[in-house]
Design an enzyme around this catalytic site. Structure first.
Site, PDB file in Angstrom:
ATOM      1  N   GLY A  12      -2.523  -4.593  -2.132  1.00 30.50           N
ATOM      2  CA  GLY A  12      -2.462  -3.542  -3.150  1.00 30.50           C
ATOM      3  C   GLY A  12      -0.998  -3.239  -3.473  1.00 30.50           C
ATOM      4  N   GLU A  48      11.985   1.353  -6.322  1.00 26.09           N
ATOM      5  CA  GLU A  48      11.704   2.580  -7.059  1.00 26.09           C
ATOM      6  C   GLU A  48      12.540   2.720  -8.327  1.00 26.09           C
ATOM      7  OE1 GLU A  48      12.109   5.535  -3.893  1.00 26.09           O
ATOM      8  OE2 GLU A  48       9.919   5.613  -3.826  1.00 26.09           O
ATOM      9  N   ALA A  49      13.439   1.819  -8.549  1.00 24.44           N
ATOM     10  CA  ALA A  49      14.212   1.826  -9.784  1.00 24.44           C
ATOM     11  C   ALA A  49      13.743   0.662 -10.650  1.00 24.44           C
ATOM     12  CB  ALA A  49      15.697   1.692  -9.487  1.00 24.44           C
ATOM     13  N   LYS A  77      16.288   6.653 -16.356  1.00 25.87           N
ATOM     14  CA  LYS A  77      17.422   5.863 -15.876  1.00 25.87           C
ATOM     15  C   LYS A  77      18.093   5.174 -17.058  1.00 25.87           C
ATOM     16  CE  LYS A  77      18.400   1.693 -13.168  1.00 25.87           C
ATOM     17  NZ  LYS A  77      17.822   0.613 -12.335  1.00 25.87           N
ATOM     18  N   VAL A 178      -7.228  -9.190   5.723  1.00 24.33           N
ATOM     19  CA  VAL A 178      -7.656 -10.588   5.681  1.00 24.33           C
ATOM     20  C   VAL A 178      -7.374 -11.235   7.037  1.00 24.33           C
ATOM     21  CG1 VAL A 178      -7.248 -12.842   4.621  1.00 24.33           C
ATOM     22  CG2 VAL A 178      -7.292 -10.774   3.202  1.00 24.33           C
ATOM     23  N   LEU A 326       6.532  -9.573  -3.838  1.00 23.53           N
ATOM     24  CA  LEU A 326       7.292 -10.062  -2.695  1.00 23.53           C
ATOM     25  C   LEU A 326       6.725 -11.359  -2.136  1.00 23.53           C
ATOM     26  CD1 LEU A 326       7.900  -6.666  -0.844  1.00 23.53           C
ATOM     27  CD2 LEU A 326       9.436  -7.876  -2.400  1.00 23.53           C
ATOM     28  N   GLU A 335      19.962  -4.947  -8.737  1.00 23.73           N
ATOM     29  CA  GLU A 335      19.812  -4.698 -10.175  1.00 23.73           C
ATOM     30  C   GLU A 335      18.387  -4.260 -10.528  1.00 23.73           C
ATOM     31  OE1 GLU A 335      21.445  -4.399 -12.920  1.00 23.73           O
ATOM     32  OE2 GLU A 335      23.489  -4.936 -12.371  1.00 23.73           O
ATOM     33  N   ILE A 339      10.308  -4.757  -9.686  1.00 22.71           N
ATOM     34  CA  ILE A 339       9.116  -4.391 -10.465  1.00 22.71           C
ATOM     35  C   ILE A 339       9.097  -5.143 -11.796  1.00 22.71           C
ATOM     36  CG2 ILE A 339       7.913  -2.492 -11.620  1.00 22.71           C
ATOM     37  CD1 ILE A 339       8.752  -0.662  -9.375  1.00 22.71           C
TER      38      ILE A 339
END
Length: 499
Positions: A12, A48-49, A77, A178, A326, A335, A339
């Site tokens: 998730g 989070e950015a 931002k 899993v 990931l 940078e 996300i």
């Protein structure tokens, strides 16, 4: 070919629920979507950015911006403020906006460079509205002037919002871990996953969002990993939440220290912070001490160690499994691209979605686009390290003198000799990004584009001064960041605290 009727997402968090939301939105009613996650497994939750591309993704999903920002305790931002990267005591902002104007004969840095040669002392960033507004703490979503922006979000709250959104589109969540992955004996493709409590979930297409563990793409399919630590040597981070104090700045902060750097990401009710470092040059004790020494406000929780290997999965799409987030690789958070790379992968998947069956040409195209995107971002992040003039520690000595990919070395040489930046394909970071970082870290070109000499000295200096004043005037018209947040997207956490 086997038509795709059932998509199984393993994991998730931000990645898993963004995939579920995207596929659910686009293929609602045409494929069944199951997401497997365990409440017992804590998500990494640092990304989070964000960068401006997230706005387009929200529009794709028809998500109201104030609603998602309120739910995710989000702030705006306008860029990233870098301190101590070129040299100790220096700082600059890599803002999201346009610096100056681009002319047919050359980009703005050539005009600025000639102005410098004539004695002008206006910083490059003063010609960018987002840069000046960020430093002034001002922000608004307006049509005039238009600002390019992104968000700071609470990743956990954002994932909860996306889960609710995706479940509203029919995505079915299965709680569990899993325990085993079943492969087809002939094709080697994934047939099903078995959960610890005995449940078996079969599917046609599997999305691996299991984070660094990469349960499907690496654990089951042995896809392989391309290690980029030679150019991105940081491999560890201490992440922590700290109390918020003072005005909410509309930018992320990245401050460099002896063997790493500290990030600060302001939300409406707290600040996300952490220290990224290389275990080759520093240990956890140094990282913990440095982080605590430089935090500006008290900690809410204890620092949490994250370890990673910069690089990418050799094949993002392998057989009937696509690794996203990931599980597909990691390029460190400097940078704020984590996300973005998730949403970019989701959009790529939607465009190449194998509804009628998996075709090798679709797989190859997906992997080509993924590889080129990752390599271009890798070069841009490595730029920040390699373009330093610091020589105060072995860490900075290493990154300053390390060999870099040929693609990056070519850009360095091109900019140093001519001031020019040329892009290849659909790179994420454009001229504005490259020039702001290169000039911000003191990497000035020797020459400028001769077409600039078509203007007289006085015409050029008058033009530059007028542009700076125009940016300053537009900035002064904006409200403060906190004033705009209060009327646009008050956090649900703030509203709950006021009840």
């Amino acid at each position: 070919m086997q038509p795709i009727k059932h998509v199984v997402i393993v994991g998730g968090g931000t990645a898993g629920w963004l995939v579920a939301a995207g596929v659910g939105k686009m293929y609602h009613g045409r494929v069944n979507i199951t997401l497997v996650e365990s409440d017992a497994i804590r998500t990494v939750g640092v990304g989070e950015a964000t960068i401006p591309t997230m706005i387009a993704f929200h529009k794709l999903l028809d998500i109201p911006e104030p609603e998602v920002m309120s739910a995710a305790d989000a702030t705006f931002k306008l860029g990233i403020k870098f301190r101590n990267w070129g040299h100790i005591g220096e700082e600059y902002v890599h803002a999201f906006g346009q610096v100056g104007r681009i002319f047919w004969g050359g980009e703005f840095q050539h005009f600025w460079k000639r102005g410098r040669n004539l004695g002008m002392d206006i910083p490059f960033g003063d010609f960018c509205l987002e840069n000046v507004a960020a430093r002034a703490g001002r922000f608004a979503v307006t049509d005039n002037p238009v600002l390019n922006y992104a968000f700071h979000i609470d990743a956990g709250l954002y994932a909860q919002y996306m889960r609710k959104f995706a479940e509203g589109l029919g995505v079915v969540r299965h709680e569990g871990t899993v325990e085993h992955v079943d492969l087809h004996p002939e094709s080697g493709e994934i047939a099903s996953v078995r959960l610890a409590r005995g449940e078996v979930i079969s599917g046609d297409l599997f999305i691996d969002c299991s984070g660094f563990r990469a349960i499907l793409s690496e654990g089951a399919l042995k896809t392989g990993y391309e290690n980029w630590q030679e150019w991105l040597p940081c491999d560890s981070a201490l992440a922590v939440q700290v109390e918020k104090a003072g005005p909410t700045v509309p930018y992320t902060q990245a401050t460099a220290y002896g063997s790493g750097w500290i990030w600060e990401i302001p939300l409406q009710n707290r600040v996300g912070a952490g220290l990224v470092f290389s275990s080759k040059f520093a240990d956890r004790d140094w990282a913990d001490m440095t982080l605590r020494q430089h935090l500006k406000t008290p900690m809410i929780d204890e620092p949490r160690l994250l370890q990673f290997k910069t690089g990418r999965r050799k094949l993002a799409w392998n057989k009937n499994c696509i690794a996203i987030g990931l599980a597909s690789g990691f390029l460190e958070p400097l940078e704020s691209t984590s996300i973005h790379m998730i949403t970019s992968a989701v959009i790529r998947l939607l465009r190449l979605f194998p509804l009628n069956g998996i075709q090798p040409i679709l797989v190859d195209e997906y992997n080509r686009q993924t590889r080129e995107e990752a390599e271009s971002i890798r070069d841009f992040i490595a730029l920040h390290y390699h373009a330093t003039r610091r020589n105060d520690t072995p860490f900075w000595d290493y990154v300053r003198t390390m060999s870099v990919p040929d693609t990056l070395r070519h850009r360095f040489e091109m900019f140093r000799e001519s001031g020019m930046v040329f892009l290849v394909g659909e790179e994420l970071f454009r001229h504005n990004g490259w020039t702001q970082v290169l000039l911000g870290q003191g990497f000035e070109p020797k020459l400028y584009q001769p077409v600039v000499d078509n203007m007289s000295d006085s015409e050029l200096l008058e033009y530059l001064k007028g542009f700076q004043e125009h940016v300053a005037k537009n900035t002064s018209m904006l409200p403060t960041h906190d004033e705009f947040l209060a009327r646009y997207c008050v956090s649900k956490k703030t509203e709950a605290a006021m009840v």
